[in-house]
Design a protein around this motif. Structure first.
Motif, PDB file in Angstrom:
ATOM      1  N   MET A  12     -31.123  21.138  -8.545  1.00 34.98           N
ATOM      2  CA  MET A  12     -30.249  20.630  -7.491  1.00 34.98           C
ATOM      3  C   MET A  12     -28.858  20.326  -8.059  1.00 34.98           C
ATOM      4  O   MET A  12     -28.722  19.916  -9.208  1.00 34.98           O
ATOM      5  N   LEU A  13     -27.859  20.535  -7.219  1.00 33.06           N
ATOM      6  CA  LEU A  13     -26.492  20.250  -7.642  1.00 33.06           C
ATOM      7  C   LEU A  13     -26.247  18.744  -7.668  1.00 33.06           C
ATOM      8  O   LEU A  13     -26.907  17.969  -6.972  1.00 33.06           O
ATOM      9  N   SER A  14     -25.277  18.345  -8.464  1.00 35.84           N
ATOM     10  CA  SER A  14     -24.921  16.935  -8.565  1.00 35.84           C
ATOM     11  C   SER A  14     -24.038  16.534  -7.382  1.00 35.84           C
ATOM     12  O   SER A  14     -23.514  17.386  -6.661  1.00 35.84           O
ATOM     13  N   ARG A  15     -23.852  15.220  -7.185  1.00 36.37           N
ATOM     14  CA  ARG A  15     -22.976  14.743  -6.113  1.00 36.37           C
ATOM     15  C   ARG A  15     -21.552  15.279  -6.321  1.00 36.37           C
ATOM     16  O   ARG A  15     -20.862  15.617  -5.364  1.00 36.37           O
ATOM     17  N   LYS A  16     -21.112  15.342  -7.581  1.00 35.20           N
ATOM     18  CA  LYS A  16     -19.779  15.867  -7.877  1.00 35.20           C
ATOM     19  C   LYS A  16     -19.654  17.309  -7.418  1.00 35.20           C
ATOM     20  O   LYS A  16     -18.624  17.710  -6.847  1.00 35.20           O
ATOM     21  N   GLU A  17     -20.699  18.103  -7.643  1.00 32.29           N
ATOM     22  CA  GLU A  17     -20.676  19.507  -7.221  1.00 32.29           C
ATOM     23  C   GLU A  17     -20.735  19.623  -5.694  1.00 32.29           C
ATOM     24  O   GLU A  17     -20.133  20.522  -5.102  1.00 32.29           O
ATOM     25  N   HIS A  18     -21.468  18.711  -5.046  1.00 34.08           N
ATOM     26  CA  HIS A  18     -21.502  18.688  -3.582  1.00 34.08           C
ATOM     27  C   HIS A  18     -20.103  18.445  -3.025  1.00 34.08           C
ATOM     28  O   HIS A  18     -19.664  19.130  -2.090  1.00 34.08           O
ATOM     29  N   LEU A  19     -19.421  17.457  -3.579  1.00 31.82           N
ATOM     30  CA  LEU A  19     -18.082  17.124  -3.109  1.00 31.82           C
ATOM     31  C   LEU A  19     -17.107  18.264  -3.374  1.00 31.82           C
ATOM     32  O   LEU A  19     -16.212  18.535  -2.558  1.00 31.82           O
ATOM     33  N   ALA A  20     -17.276  18.931  -4.506  1.00 29.72           N
ATOM     34  CA  ALA A  20     -16.404  20.063  -4.835  1.00 29.72           C
ATOM     35  C   ALA A  20     -16.597  21.191  -3.827  1.00 29.72           C
ATOM     36  O   ALA A  20     -15.627  21.842  -3.409  1.00 29.72           O
ATOM     37  N   ALA A  21     -17.852  21.428  -3.429  1.00 27.56           N
ATOM     38  CA  ALA A  21     -18.132  22.481  -2.449  1.00 27.56           C
ATOM     39  C   ALA A  21     -17.511  22.139  -1.095  1.00 27.56           C
ATOM     40  O   ALA A  21     -16.944  23.009  -0.421  1.00 27.56           O
ATOM     41  N   PHE A  22     -17.598  20.867  -0.712  1.00 25.69           N
ATOM     42  CA  PHE A  22     -17.010  20.449   0.563  1.00 25.69           C
ATOM     43  C   PHE A  22     -15.488  20.528   0.507  1.00 25.69           C
ATOM     44  O   PHE A  22     -14.836  20.949   1.467  1.00 25.69           O
ATOM     45  N   ASN A  23     -14.924  20.140  -0.635  1.00 24.54           N
ATOM     46  CA  ASN A  23     -13.476  20.219  -0.811  1.00 24.54           C
ATOM     47  C   ASN A  23     -12.998  21.666  -0.732  1.00 24.54           C
ATOM     48  O   ASN A  23     -11.917  21.949  -0.187  1.00 24.54           O
ATOM     49  N   ARG A  24     -13.803  22.592  -1.273  1.00 25.02           N
ATOM     50  CA  ARG A  24     -13.480  24.020  -1.198  1.00 25.02           C
ATOM     51  C   ARG A  24     -13.397  24.469   0.259  1.00 25.02           C
ATOM     52  O   ARG A  24     -12.479  25.204   0.652  1.00 25.02           O
ATOM     53  N   LEU A  25     -14.350  24.015   1.073  1.00 24.89           N
ATOM     54  CA  LEU A  25     -14.341  24.364   2.491  1.00 24.89           C
ATOM     55  C   LEU A  25     -13.099  23.806   3.185  1.00 24.89           C
ATOM     56  O   LEU A  25     -12.472  24.489   4.003  1.00 24.89           O
ATOM     57  N   LEU A  26     -12.726  22.571   2.863  1.00 22.72           N
ATOM     58  CA  LEU A  26     -11.529  21.980   3.452  1.00 22.72           C
ATOM     59  C   LEU A  26     -10.281  22.774   3.084  1.00 22.72           C
ATOM     60  O   LEU A  26      -9.395  22.999   3.925  1.00 22.72           O
ATOM     61  N   ASP A  27     -10.213  23.227   1.834  1.00 22.21           N
ATOM     62  CA  ASP A  27      -9.059  24.026   1.387  1.00 22.21           C
ATOM     63  C   ASP A  27      -8.999  25.356   2.139  1.00 22.21           C
ATOM     64  O   ASP A  27      -7.917  25.798   2.556  1.00 22.21           O
ATOM     65  N   ILE A  28     -10.150  25.981   2.311  1.00 23.84           N
ATOM     66  CA  ILE A  28     -10.199  27.266   3.023  1.00 23.84           C
ATOM     67  C   ILE A  28      -9.782  27.081   4.480  1.00 23.84           C
ATOM     68  O   ILE A  28      -9.019  27.882   5.037  1.00 23.84           O
ATOM     69  N   MET A  29     -10.253  25.973   5.096  1.00 28.22           N
ATOM     70  CA  MET A  29      -9.886  25.699   6.487  1.00 28.22           C
ATOM     71  C   MET A  29      -8.379  25.503   6.621  1.00 28.22           C
ATOM     72  O   MET A  29      -7.755  26.012   7.567  1.00 28.22           O
ATOM     73  N   ASP A  30      -7.780  24.778   5.688  1.00 28.10           N
ATOM     74  CA  ASP A  30      -6.327  24.586   5.708  1.00 28.10           C
ATOM     75  C   ASP A  30      -5.601  25.921   5.657  1.00 28.10           C
ATOM     76  O   ASP A  30      -4.633  26.152   6.395  1.00 28.10           O
ATOM     77  N   GLU A  31      -6.072  26.800   4.777  1.00 26.30           N
ATOM     78  CA  GLU A  31      -5.414  28.093   4.597  1.00 26.30           C
ATOM     79  C   GLU A  31      -5.589  28.989   5.817  1.00 26.30           C
ATOM     80  O   GLU A  31      -4.646  29.654   6.258  1.00 26.30           O
ATOM     81  N   LEU A  32      -6.794  29.013   6.385  1.00 26.41           N
ATOM     82  CA  LEU A  32      -7.046  29.839   7.556  1.00 26.41           C
ATOM     83  C   LEU A  32      -6.226  29.369   8.756  1.00 26.41           C
ATOM     84  O   LEU A  32      -5.689  30.174   9.523  1.00 26.41           O
ATOM     85  N   ARG A  33      -6.139  28.061   8.927  1.00 27.83           N
ATOM     86  CA  ARG A  33      -5.377  27.498  10.050  1.00 27.83           C
ATOM     87  C   ARG A  33      -3.894  27.848   9.932  1.00 27.83           C
ATOM     88  O   ARG A  33      -3.198  28.019  10.931  1.00 27.83           O
ATOM     89  N   GLU A  34      -3.436  27.997   8.701  1.00 27.89           N
ATOM     90  CA  GLU A  34      -2.013  28.306   8.475  1.00 27.89           C
ATOM     91  C   GLU A  34      -1.718  29.798   8.565  1.00 27.89           C
ATOM     92  O   GLU A  34      -0.669  30.195   9.083  1.00 27.89           O
ATOM     93  N   LYS A  35      -2.671  30.641   8.126  1.00 31.40           N
ATOM     94  CA  LYS A  35      -2.351  32.057   7.950  1.00 31.40           C
ATOM     95  C   LYS A  35      -3.077  33.026   8.886  1.00 31.40           C
ATOM     96  O   LYS A  35      -2.587  34.122   9.136  1.00 31.40           O
ATOM     97  N   CYS A  36      -4.267  32.658   9.374  1.00 33.16           N
ATOM     98  CA  CYS A  36      -5.050  33.593  10.186  1.00 33.16           C
ATOM     99  C   CYS A  36      -4.651  33.495  11.668  1.00 33.16           C
ATOM    100  O   CYS A  36      -4.718  32.398  12.253  1.00 33.16           O
ATOM    101  N   PRO A  37      -4.252  34.620  12.293  1.00 40.01           N
ATOM    102  CA  PRO A  37      -3.835  34.591  13.704  1.00 40.01           C
ATOM    103  C   PRO A  37      -4.899  34.019  14.637  1.00 40.01           C
ATOM    104  O   PRO A  37      -4.573  33.277  15.562  1.00 40.01           O
ATOM    105  N   TRP A  38      -6.177  34.360  14.394  1.00 35.15           N
ATOM    106  CA  TRP A  38      -7.245  33.861  15.273  1.00 35.15           C
ATOM    107  C   TRP A  38      -7.439  32.360  15.083  1.00 35.15           C
ATOM    108  O   TRP A  38      -7.504  31.605  16.049  1.00 35.15           O
ATOM    109  N   ASP A  39      -7.520  31.931  13.834  1.00 38.30           N
ATOM    110  CA  ASP A  39      -7.752  30.517  13.554  1.00 38.30           C
ATOM    111  C   ASP A  39      -6.581  29.653  14.030  1.00 38.30           C
ATOM    112  O   ASP A  39      -6.791  28.523  14.494  1.00 38.30           O
ATOM    113  N   LYS A  40      -5.370  30.168  13.932  1.00 35.82           N
ATOM    114  CA  LYS A  40      -4.186  29.420  14.364  1.00 35.82           C
ATOM    115  C   LYS A  40      -4.203  29.174  15.870  1.00 35.82           C
ATOM    116  O   LYS A  40      -3.668  28.179  16.355  1.00 35.82           O
TER     117      LYS A  40
END
Length: 259
Positions: free
Chosen positions: A1-29
């Protein structure tokens, strides 16, 4: 099982991707809270299907889709300073702590039923004027009936014994039969609804989830009927040209495979 630190890193990765998609993807925008709503409902049903199929790989995927929607809503909310993902997480954390005084306070409970009762009482203290306010209007009728009954039972409005509920089921069926004999269409519909409502209530007493039970029966029927179609096709027969007795032969065979 992953550690809590790795869980948070995975969630942070998703937040970063969402920020980028909202800024750059025509559909997401282009998306809004309203435009995402029907997609979220669809994803929820897909998760439900995966759970009933006990397909854990699909459950993981569908949970990911729902998590994306939560992050997406929070991102949209943050753009108008209405709320962000931290507000969402803190809000549910605060609610859980408040609604579990037997864990985070000095309240003692005997079992899960007392937990449910305390939950509903706390909701009323929070300002709700009815225990039924928390039942979404857009829920499918079967699920809504189940939630209504759970809610009122949480404040003590309930039958005492399962046999009482089953007696009510029989009473409602008798009333339905009487209205069918009279031929009053409006009353037939009303009594039929009463039968369904009482059956759903009885399901709660015998520890059966009525939605899951019906959906499993739906799946069973689909599998059996498709077996019937395939078997008939192998014999070079069309269902429309077969008698009910002929179809029943294949139907009985299907029960061997789909129980």
């Amino acid at each position: 099982m992953l550690s809590r630190k790795e869980h948070l890193a995975a969630f942070n990765r998703l937040l970063d991707i969402m920020d980028e998609l909202r800024e750059k993807c025509p559909w997401d925008k282009k998306q809004t809270l309203e435009s995402l709503r029907h997609l979220t409902i669809e994803e929820t049903y897909e998760l439900g299907d995966a759970i009933l199929d006990n397909d854990l790989v699909e459950v993981k995927k569908e949970l990911g889709d729902l998590l994306l929607h939560i992050v997406f809503y929070a991102k949209i909310g943050s753009e108008t300073n209405a709320f962000d993902i931290a507000d969402v997480a803190n809000s549910i954390s605060d609610k859980l702590i408040h609604r579990h005084p037997h864990i985070y306070g000095d309240v003692e409970v005997k079992d899960e039923e007392e937990v449910k009762q305390n939950w509903e009482k706390l909701k009323l203290k929070e300002g709700k004027t009815s225990v039924l306010e928390g039942v979404p209007k857009s829920l499918p009728a079967l699920v809504k009936a189940s939630r209504i009954q759970e809610k009122v039972a949480g404040v003590g409005f309930d039958w005492e014994e399962p046999h009482q509920v089953f007696d009510k089921v029989k009473e409602e069926i008798f009333e339905l039969e009487a209205e069918i004999e009279k031929g009053n269409t409006e009353n037939i519909e009303s009594e039929f609804g009463d039968v369904l409502f009482s059956l759903i209530n009885y399901a709660r007493f015998i520890k059966v989830n009525p939605e899951n039970a019906l959906e499993k029966t739906n799946k069973k029927f689909i599998n059996r009927f498709q077996f019937l179609e395939k078997a008939a096709k192998k014999e070079g027969k069309a269902l429309s040209d077969m008698t009910l007795a002929e179809m029943d032969v294949y139907w009985e065979k299907s029960k061997i495979y789909f129980k």
